[in-house]
Design a protein around this motif. Structure first.
Motif, PDB file in Angstrom:
ATOM      1  N   ARG A 281       0.812  -1.221   0.000  1.00 21.18           N
ATOM      2  CA  ARG A 281       0.000   0.000   0.000  1.00 21.18           C
ATOM      3  C   ARG A 281       0.845   1.271   0.000  1.00 21.18           C
ATOM      4  O   ARG A 281       0.442   2.288  -0.549  1.00 21.18           O
ATOM      5  CB  ARG A 281      -0.911   0.029   1.235  1.00 21.18           C
ATOM      6  CG  ARG A 281      -1.931  -1.089   1.213  1.00 21.18           C
ATOM      7  CD  ARG A 281      -2.979  -0.844   2.262  1.00 21.18           C
ATOM      8  NE  ARG A 281      -4.300  -1.119   1.722  1.00 21.18           N
ATOM      9  CZ  ARG A 281      -5.419  -0.977   2.400  1.00 21.18           C
ATOM     10  NH1 ARG A 281      -5.377  -0.529   3.638  1.00 21.18           N
ATOM     11  NH2 ARG A 281      -6.578  -1.243   1.854  1.00 21.18           N
ATOM     12  N   ILE A 283       3.575   1.807  -1.587  1.00 21.98           N
ATOM     13  CA  ILE A 283       3.995   2.095  -2.959  1.00 21.98           C
ATOM     14  C   ILE A 283       2.876   2.800  -3.719  1.00 21.98           C
ATOM     15  O   ILE A 283       3.099   3.797  -4.404  1.00 21.98           O
ATOM     16  CB  ILE A 283       4.363   0.780  -3.689  1.00 21.98           C
ATOM     17  CG1 ILE A 283       5.540   0.089  -2.986  1.00 21.98           C
ATOM     18  CG2 ILE A 283       4.650   1.041  -5.156  1.00 21.98           C
ATOM     19  CD1 ILE A 283       6.886   0.571  -3.401  1.00 21.98           C
ATOM     20  N   ARG A 284       1.681   2.287  -3.562  1.00 24.87           N
ATOM     21  CA  ARG A 284       0.533   2.901  -4.220  1.00 24.87           C
ATOM     22  C   ARG A 284       0.379   4.352  -3.763  1.00 24.87           C
ATOM     23  O   ARG A 284       0.139   5.247  -4.563  1.00 24.87           O
ATOM     24  CB  ARG A 284      -0.733   2.101  -3.885  1.00 24.87           C
ATOM     25  CG  ARG A 284      -2.022   2.675  -4.415  1.00 24.87           C
ATOM     26  CD  ARG A 284      -2.098   2.602  -5.921  1.00 24.87           C
ATOM     27  NE  ARG A 284      -3.269   3.286  -6.443  1.00 24.87           N
ATOM     28  CZ  ARG A 284      -3.377   3.718  -7.682  1.00 24.87           C
ATOM     29  NH1 ARG A 284      -2.404   3.537  -8.550  1.00 24.87           N
ATOM     30  NH2 ARG A 284      -4.463   4.341  -8.094  1.00 24.87           N
ATOM     31  N   SER A 286       2.732   6.297  -2.702  1.00 25.48           N
ATOM     32  CA  SER A 286       3.810   7.094  -3.302  1.00 25.48           C
ATOM     33  C   SER A 286       3.467   7.512  -4.721  1.00 25.48           C
ATOM     34  O   SER A 286       3.771   8.628  -5.150  1.00 25.48           O
ATOM     35  CB  SER A 286       5.113   6.294  -3.332  1.00 25.48           C
ATOM     36  OG  SER A 286       5.437   5.821  -2.056  1.00 25.48           O
ATOM     37  N   ILE A 287       2.843   6.608  -5.460  1.00 29.78           N
ATOM     38  CA  ILE A 287       2.498   6.904  -6.847  1.00 29.78           C
ATOM     39  C   ILE A 287       1.436   7.994  -6.902  1.00 29.78           C
ATOM     40  O   ILE A 287       1.497   8.907  -7.731  1.00 29.78           O
ATOM     41  CB  ILE A 287       2.043   5.615  -7.567  1.00 29.78           C
ATOM     42  CG1 ILE A 287       3.275   4.760  -7.853  1.00 29.78           C
ATOM     43  CG2 ILE A 287       1.281   5.933  -8.847  1.00 29.78           C
ATOM     44  CD1 ILE A 287       2.993   3.431  -8.488  1.00 29.78           C
ATOM     45  N   GLN A 292       1.386  10.342 -10.365  1.00 28.21           N
ATOM     46  CA  GLN A 292       1.498   9.423 -11.503  1.00 28.21           C
ATOM     47  C   GLN A 292       0.319   8.460 -11.568  1.00 28.21           C
ATOM     48  O   GLN A 292       0.372   7.459 -12.271  1.00 28.21           O
ATOM     49  CB  GLN A 292       2.806   8.608 -11.394  1.00 28.21           C
ATOM     50  CG  GLN A 292       4.062   9.427 -11.562  1.00 28.21           C
ATOM     51  CD  GLN A 292       4.245   9.910 -12.997  1.00 28.21           C
ATOM     52  OE1 GLN A 292       3.950   9.213 -13.929  1.00 28.21           O
ATOM     53  NE2 GLN A 292       4.719  11.134 -13.151  1.00 28.21           N
ATOM     54  N   GLU A 293      -0.753   8.770 -10.818  1.00 29.35           N
ATOM     55  CA  GLU A 293      -1.821   7.779 -10.717  1.00 29.35           C
ATOM     56  C   GLU A 293      -2.846   7.851 -11.847  1.00 29.35           C
ATOM     57  O   GLU A 293      -3.699   7.002 -11.954  1.00 29.35           O
ATOM     58  CB  GLU A 293      -2.520   7.892  -9.354  1.00 29.35           C
ATOM     59  CG  GLU A 293      -3.589   8.964  -9.265  1.00 29.35           C
ATOM     60  CD  GLU A 293      -3.032  10.376  -9.244  1.00 29.35           C
ATOM     61  OE1 GLU A 293      -1.806  10.537  -9.393  1.00 29.35           O
ATOM     62  OE2 GLU A 293      -3.817  11.315  -9.094  1.00 29.35           O
ATOM     63  N   THR A 294      -2.777   8.868 -12.673  1.00 30.28           N
ATOM     64  CA  THR A 294      -3.676   8.898 -13.823  1.00 30.28           C
ATOM     65  C   THR A 294      -2.857   9.007 -15.096  1.00 30.28           C
ATOM     66  O   THR A 294      -1.659   9.284 -15.056  1.00 30.28           O
ATOM     67  CB  THR A 294      -4.640  10.107 -13.782  1.00 30.28           C
ATOM     68  OG1 THR A 294      -3.905  11.276 -14.171  1.00 30.28           O
ATOM     69  CG2 THR A 294      -5.227  10.309 -12.410  1.00 30.28           C
TER      70      THR A 294
END
Lengths: 323, 323
Positions: A281, A283-284, A286-287, A292-294
């Motif tokens: 979780r 790592i998610r 951090s993104i 960088q999530e879209t």
């Protein structure tokens, strides 16, 4: 910094080459653009689109007098191309490329680069599902990363010029070692694609009735893998042929971890499973924090609060949360 | 067919339980709804939300006189719940559940189901990232699949009634064997999640500097895996503890295929790689044709032309397509 090239030679004019032509022209980064292709038909198409000033089937002709040469052809064609154009490269010119592996490019192109030419391989991490000269557009690189891997002995001033060139086209530029690029891309891109191809292949081998149910219930996770596995087979074949070492290294780590998870499932080790599922979780998170999530271009967006809400997952559930 | 139950007992009132309460009430499928929870706090919340008519901490009290009982608690609580309510189930009642594994449920609940009660396990493939009684909404099941796995000896008329119940709440219903359900879900959902957790875990073990670059360049494929791996760790732990056999069977096949791909990469076997990457396209095509390619509810949409265009991938490229 202001950046200006006298003559840009693009060897190959597919999606990336044509987008460079359009972006460089729009930003006024070059005076003359010469375009070389292998096939007459593609050259005619580029001419009809008005992508450059000089059109030729002879790459050695295209690079004459050019102070920036960018290989935009498939990586598989680099070795022969480099052998051909090497003797014709201008003293003081910068030679670059756009291939998605870098150590292999250094290996096959490097020996043909004469002294006095700065070889700076590059990789714009951008693309669409379309290809060919008509697919290009000037905004392709806006808000996207471009990785440069300058070879040893390249003057810093030349690297700075190429960095500025990509920045002017809208990219954010990161310089790193070629081997390091290949390792990072192996885990962020090559292994995910390999795994996605693999699980879709596993499904392709299931008996027909099960397969139709898998397709029916694909929304529960599998679907996302098929999307990744829909990319161009030939391009991906070349990636795995030319980034073998980094892919095998990362695949080895992936397999070790998977063996551990498999053992935890076999032993019914709930504590180990929960621990492994929990640590992912961060790592998610951090993104999301890195914006960088879209798939939307990233730079300049506020990151405290993601601008696009997370798409709610069609989640498998284990029932309600209370009895 | 018209469907009507005198008294619906919901044991557990999280996202799924509360959505059933709201949907069943809205569609007029039940006269009385009794709700049992383990914790007083959750019960109070359900009462404040007006989800039912009878509220109790005693599951045996809730099922008294109920002609439809649905377990909406975590699967881990089923064994004890079934032992408690079994003797109190009404003759002629239907007992169902909403857990995401089915053979395990048959194993732990089945022995406690008295003769004269129809045990029909179920799995609505629907959910959001939220949980708790306040998270429910009547439209949760609209356009989603619900799988029922009737146990042997259940009268067809009872299965038909439960099918109609779910259809009235908007679901499309599929009946199959419990073991088959678990196998299909293992490959469509459980293995994809395991692999996603695994690769994110591999990244979590990389040295810090590489990890930050992985996050930076995550758009090239890795990002999609982190999204899947953001689901609830405890729920997924239970899935892997209770669907061990099917998961290990499918993981075995996945690993065999991955070994083959790995060997092709190691041997530089381009023909084998291209062949494997090509055959996956047919599956993707089937998913698009089945209208399962978006997260939007499926039923009733025209499928010749997907209503939502495919999201363009940020694709790794190998340069242009011509030299």
């Amino acid at each position: 910094m202001s950046v200006h090239f006298k003559k840009l030679a693009l060897i190959g004019i597919g999606l990336i080459g044509s987008s460079i032509a359009l972006a460089a022209r729009r930003q006024g980064l070059v005076e003359v653009i010469s375009i070389a292709t292998r096939r007459q038909e593609t050259l005619d198409e580029a001419r009809d689109l008005g992508l450059g000033d000089i059109y030729t089937l002879d790459a050695t002709e295209a690079v004459r007098g050019a102070d920036l040469v960018i290989l935009c052809a498939p990586v598989g064609a680099y070795r022969a191309l480099a052998a051909a154009i090497g003797p014709h490269l201008e003293q003081g010119a910068i030679l670059s490329d756009v291939g998605s592996v870098k150590a292999h490019v250094v290996k096959v192109v490097g020996p043909h680069v004469p002294a006095g030419v700065s070889f700076i391989p590059g990789h714009p991490i951008a693309g669409t599902e379309h290809s060919g000269p008509a697919a290009g557009f000037a905004e392709l690189f806006a808000g996207r990363w471009c990785v440069l891997t300058p070879t040893s002995g390249v003057p810093q001033a030349d690297t700075d010029r190429l960095v500025a060139f990509w920045q002017e086209m809208g990219s954010s530029v990161e310089c790193m070692d070629a081997a390091h690029h290949d390792m990072v891309l192996a885990i962020t891109s090559h292994i995910p694609h390999l795994i996605a191809y693999n699980i879709v292949g596993t499904v392709a081998d299931l008996e027909a009735t099960t397969q139709s149910e898998v397709i029916k219930f694909s929304a529960s996770g599998f679907r996302d893998f098929t999307r990744i596995a829909a990319s161009d087979p030939v391009m991906w074949r070349d990636v795995f042929l030319t980034n073998k070492d980094a892919v095998l290294e990362m695949l080895g780590r992936f397999n070790e971890d998977l063996s551990m998870l498999q053992r935890a499932v076999r032993n019914g080790d709930g504590a180990a499973l929960e621990a492994m599922f929990t640590r992912t979780r961060a790592i998610r998170r951090s993104i999301i924090n890195a914006g960088q999530e879209t798939a939307a271009p990233d730079f300049g967006r506020p990151h405290e609060q993601p601008p696009t809400p997370e798409v709610p997952l069609v989640r498998e559930h284990g029932g309600g949360d209370d009895a």
